[in-house]
Write a protein that holds these residues in place. Structure first.
Motif, PDB file in Angstrom:
ATOM      1  N   HIS A   4       0.914  -1.253   0.093  1.00  0.00           N
ATOM      2  CA  HIS A   4      -0.201  -0.124  -0.006  1.00  0.00           C
ATOM      3  C   HIS A   4       0.803   1.433  -0.029  1.00  0.00           C
ATOM      4  N   LEU A   5       0.810   2.053  -1.129  1.00  0.00           N
ATOM      5  CA  LEU A   5       1.840   3.018  -1.126  1.00  0.00           C
ATOM      6  C   LEU A   5       0.691   4.457  -1.208  1.00  0.00           C
ATOM      7  N   HIS A   6       1.016   5.384  -0.144  1.00  0.00           N
ATOM      8  CA  HIS A   6       0.310   6.550   0.304  1.00  0.00           C
ATOM      9  C   HIS A   6       0.910   7.677  -0.338  1.00  0.00           C
ATOM     10  N   LEU A   7       0.215   8.440  -0.963  1.00  0.00           N
ATOM     11  CA  LEU A   7       0.801   9.665  -1.691  1.00  0.00           C
ATOM     12  C   LEU A   7      -0.089  10.795  -0.935  1.00  0.00           C
ATOM     13  N   LEU A   8       1.029  11.655  -0.099  1.00  0.00           N
ATOM     14  CA  LEU A   8       0.154  12.749   0.512  1.00  0.00           C
ATOM     15  C   LEU A   8       0.873  14.082   0.204  1.00  0.00           C
ATOM     16  N   SER A   9       0.092  15.101  -0.175  1.00  0.00           N
ATOM     17  CA  SER A   9       0.418  16.399  -0.585  1.00  0.00           C
ATOM     18  C   SER A   9      -0.314  17.437  -0.182  1.00  0.00           C
ATOM     19  N   ASP A  10       0.131  18.448   0.098  1.00  0.00           N
ATOM     20  CA  ASP A  10      -0.778  19.828   0.396  1.00  0.00           C
ATOM     21  C   ASP A  10      -1.045  20.619  -0.771  1.00  0.00           C
ATOM     22  N   SER A  11      -0.442  20.260  -2.160  1.00  0.00           N
ATOM     23  CA  SER A  11      -0.926  20.531  -3.225  1.00  0.00           C
ATOM     24  C   SER A  11      -1.638  19.563  -4.188  1.00  0.00           C
ATOM     25  N   THR A  12      -1.521  19.657  -5.372  1.00  0.00           N
ATOM     26  CA  THR A  12      -2.321  18.710  -6.365  1.00  0.00           C
ATOM     27  C   THR A  12      -1.556  17.272  -6.378  1.00  0.00           C
ATOM     28  N   VAL A  32       1.147  -3.258  -6.266  1.00  0.00           N
ATOM     29  CA  VAL A  32       1.041  -1.700  -5.447  1.00  0.00           C
ATOM     30  C   VAL A  32      -0.413  -1.448  -5.416  1.00  0.00           C
ATOM     31  N   VAL A  33      -0.733  -1.004  -4.490  1.00  0.00           N
ATOM     32  CA  VAL A  33      -2.145  -0.419  -4.565  1.00  0.00           C
ATOM     33  C   VAL A  33      -1.753   1.120  -3.641  1.00  0.00           C
ATOM     34  N   ARG A  34      -2.079   2.020  -4.936  1.00  0.00           N
ATOM     35  CA  ARG A  34      -2.048   3.523  -4.617  1.00  0.00           C
ATOM     36  C   ARG A  34      -3.236   4.130  -3.820  1.00  0.00           C
ATOM     37  N   HIS A  35      -2.862   4.921  -2.908  1.00  0.00           N
ATOM     38  CA  HIS A  35      -3.961   5.573  -2.383  1.00  0.00           C
ATOM     39  C   HIS A  35      -3.342   7.157  -2.341  1.00  0.00           C
ATOM     40  N   PHE A  36      -4.154   8.015  -2.904  1.00  0.00           N
ATOM     41  CA  PHE A  36      -3.859   9.253  -3.465  1.00  0.00           C
ATOM     42  C   PHE A  36      -4.605  10.289  -2.686  1.00  0.00           C
ATOM     43  N   TRP A  37      -3.868  11.186  -1.837  1.00  0.00           N
ATOM     44  CA  TRP A  37      -4.315  12.123  -0.757  1.00  0.00           C
ATOM     45  C   TRP A  37      -3.715  13.582  -1.152  1.00  0.00           C
ATOM     46  N   PRO A  38      -4.643  14.254  -2.107  1.00  0.00           N
ATOM     47  CA  PRO A  38      -3.896  15.677  -2.532  1.00  0.00           C
ATOM     48  C   PRO A  38      -4.788  16.495  -1.815  1.00  0.00           C
ATOM     49  N   MET A  39      -4.336  17.801  -1.470  1.00  0.00           N
ATOM     50  CA  MET A  39      -4.810  18.996  -0.815  1.00  0.00           C
ATOM     51  C   MET A  39      -5.010  18.831   0.558  1.00  0.00           C
ATOM     52  N   VAL A  40      -3.867  18.154   1.237  1.00  0.00           N
ATOM     53  CA  VAL A  40      -4.090  17.789   2.415  1.00  0.00           C
ATOM     54  C   VAL A  40      -3.446  19.124   3.214  1.00  0.00           C
ATOM     55  N   ARG A  41      -4.638  20.256   3.759  1.00  0.00           N
ATOM     56  CA  ARG A  41      -3.927  21.324   4.455  1.00  0.00           C
ATOM     57  C   ARG A  41      -4.493  21.782   5.797  1.00  0.00           C
ATOM     58  N   SER A  42      -5.361  20.537   6.561  1.00  0.00           N
ATOM     59  CA  SER A  42      -5.557  20.748   7.665  1.00  0.00           C
ATOM     60  C   SER A  42      -5.479  19.550   8.564  1.00  0.00           C
ATOM     61  N   GLN A  43      -5.129  19.605   9.945  1.00  0.00           N
ATOM     62  CA  GLN A  43      -5.043  18.680  10.779  1.00  0.00           C
ATOM     63  C   GLN A  43      -6.044  17.718  10.774  1.00  0.00           C
ATOM     64  N   GLN A  44      -7.247  18.244  10.718  1.00  0.00           N
ATOM     65  CA  GLN A  44      -8.665  17.292  10.659  1.00  0.00           C
ATOM     66  C   GLN A  44      -8.453  16.259   9.358  1.00  0.00           C
ATOM     67  N   HIS A  45      -8.188  16.866   8.123  1.00  0.00           N
ATOM     68  CA  HIS A  45      -7.936  16.226   6.943  1.00  0.00           C
ATOM     69  C   HIS A  45      -7.022  15.187   7.120  1.00  0.00           C
ATOM     70  N   LEU A  46      -5.761  15.570   7.794  1.00  0.00           N
ATOM     71  CA  LEU A  46      -4.501  14.738   7.928  1.00  0.00           C
ATOM     72  C   LEU A  46      -5.070  13.616   8.836  1.00  0.00           C
ATOM     73  N   ASP A  47      -5.851  13.723   9.971  1.00  0.00           N
ATOM     74  CA  ASP A  47      -6.456  12.815  11.100  1.00  0.00           C
ATOM     75  C   ASP A  47      -7.231  11.564  10.250  1.00  0.00           C
ATOM     76  N   ARG A  48      -7.927  12.141   9.301  1.00  0.00           N
ATOM     77  CA  ARG A  48      -8.848  11.285   8.535  1.00  0.00           C
ATOM     78  C   ARG A  48      -8.167  10.238   7.799  1.00  0.00           C
ATOM     79  N   ILE A  49      -7.038  10.868   7.230  1.00  0.00           N
ATOM     80  CA  ILE A  49      -6.332   9.920   6.366  1.00  0.00           C
ATOM     81  C   ILE A  49      -5.180   9.207   7.291  1.00  0.00           C
ATOM     82  N   VAL A  50      -4.890   9.460   8.539  1.00  0.00           N
ATOM     83  CA  VAL A  50      -4.017   8.473   9.357  1.00  0.00           C
ATOM     84  C   VAL A  50      -4.923   7.277   9.742  1.00  0.00           C
TER      85      VAL A  50
END
Length: 283
Positions: A4-12, A32-50
């Protein structure tokens, strides 16, 4: 077992996707299973991803500018025992040393709507409007002009180059329809000839006809006729001293990279006060 490959970015996340794609290309048959997480700009959003990281542990690649969000992600990854890598950190650190300044730290900075952004939009609009020989009266405004027989990757290569900021026109070379004389008098654009192996070209054209539900054999896919087309195009390229790129075994990206190199070499000659000249010999 898949990674599982997680890609986290605060942009695109475009940069991360390219890095991941380039790295994974080195591993054959990797699951590989990709998990794409763009536009991560708040701790609330980050917590959901965690929460998702805990359910699907693997490897995390991230580009987070905000120091609080970054520290929070790293802390959670360590607590979960998940590997995490910030792939741009080494390059950014070295650049800071060489440039003597601290990186700006603004998410999505490469995507800002500055002069370069609007120039790229202008290039895309120009390229779309000058596809397949259209608008030859304005070819002088192009940076690059691609010439080649039908199905030699002119259009996709043009679009790719336009996304890199180059104004591109292209023209199909057809035996029965000579190109406008204007083509041979151009001064500004770098004219590049695209060629390919006739046998491969026949295969591509046959597939094209099948996709259009056309089954009738025509000169378009006749081996002798195609060889004549390719030979005629090559003679035109040689007579005019245009650089030539054989696209038979090249991807669109590889073809575009070769064209950009030719263009930059020509611009360097002009900047040094030398004649642009006819360009390198065929390659």
């Amino acid at each position: 077992m898949a990674l599982h490959l997680h890609l986290l970015s605060d942009s695109t996340g475009e940069t991360l996707e390219m890095i991941a794609k380039a790295a994974l290309a080195q591993f054959e048959n990797a699951r590989v299973v990709r998990h794409f997480w763009p536009m991560v700009r708040s701790q609330q959003h980050l917590d959901r991803i965690v929460e998702e990281l805990a359910l699907h542990p693997g490897l995390v690649l991230y580009t987070l500018i905000n120091p609080d969000n970054r520290a929070r992600l790293e802390e959670r990854c360590r607590a979960l025992g998940i590997g995490h890598v910030a792939p741009l950190d080494p390059v950014t650190g070295v650049l800071e040393g060489y440039l003597g300044q601290i990186a700006g730290g603004r998410p999505g900075r490469q995507h800002v709507m500055d002069e370069a952004y609007f120039a790229r939009v202008d290039a895309i609009q120009f390229t779309i409007a000058h596809d397949d020989g259209i608008g030859w009266e304005e070819w002088e405004e192009a940076d690059i002009l691609l010439a080649g027989v039908s199905r030699s990757s002119k259009t996709p290569t043009s679009i790719y180059l336009a996304n890199r900021g180059y104004k591109v026109a292209n023209i199909p070379l057809v035996v029965e329809s000579p190109p406008p004389p204007h083509l041979f008098a151009l001064r500004n654009p770098l004219v590049v000839g695209l060629t390919t192996a006739p046998r491969r070209l026949v295969e591509i054209r046959r597939n094209r006809l099948l996709s259009l539900n056309e089954t009738v054999e025509t000169s378009y896919v006749d081996q002798d006729r195609v060889e004549e087309e390719v030979a005629l195009a090559r003679r035109m390229f040689a007579d005019n001293g245009w650089p030539v790129i054989d696209v038979t075994r090249r991807s669109i990206e590889e073809t575009a990279a070769a064209i950009i190199k030719l263009y930059q070499e020509r611009e360097a000659r002009i900047a040094e006060g030398r004649q642009a000249g006819p360009g390198p010999r065929p390659i």
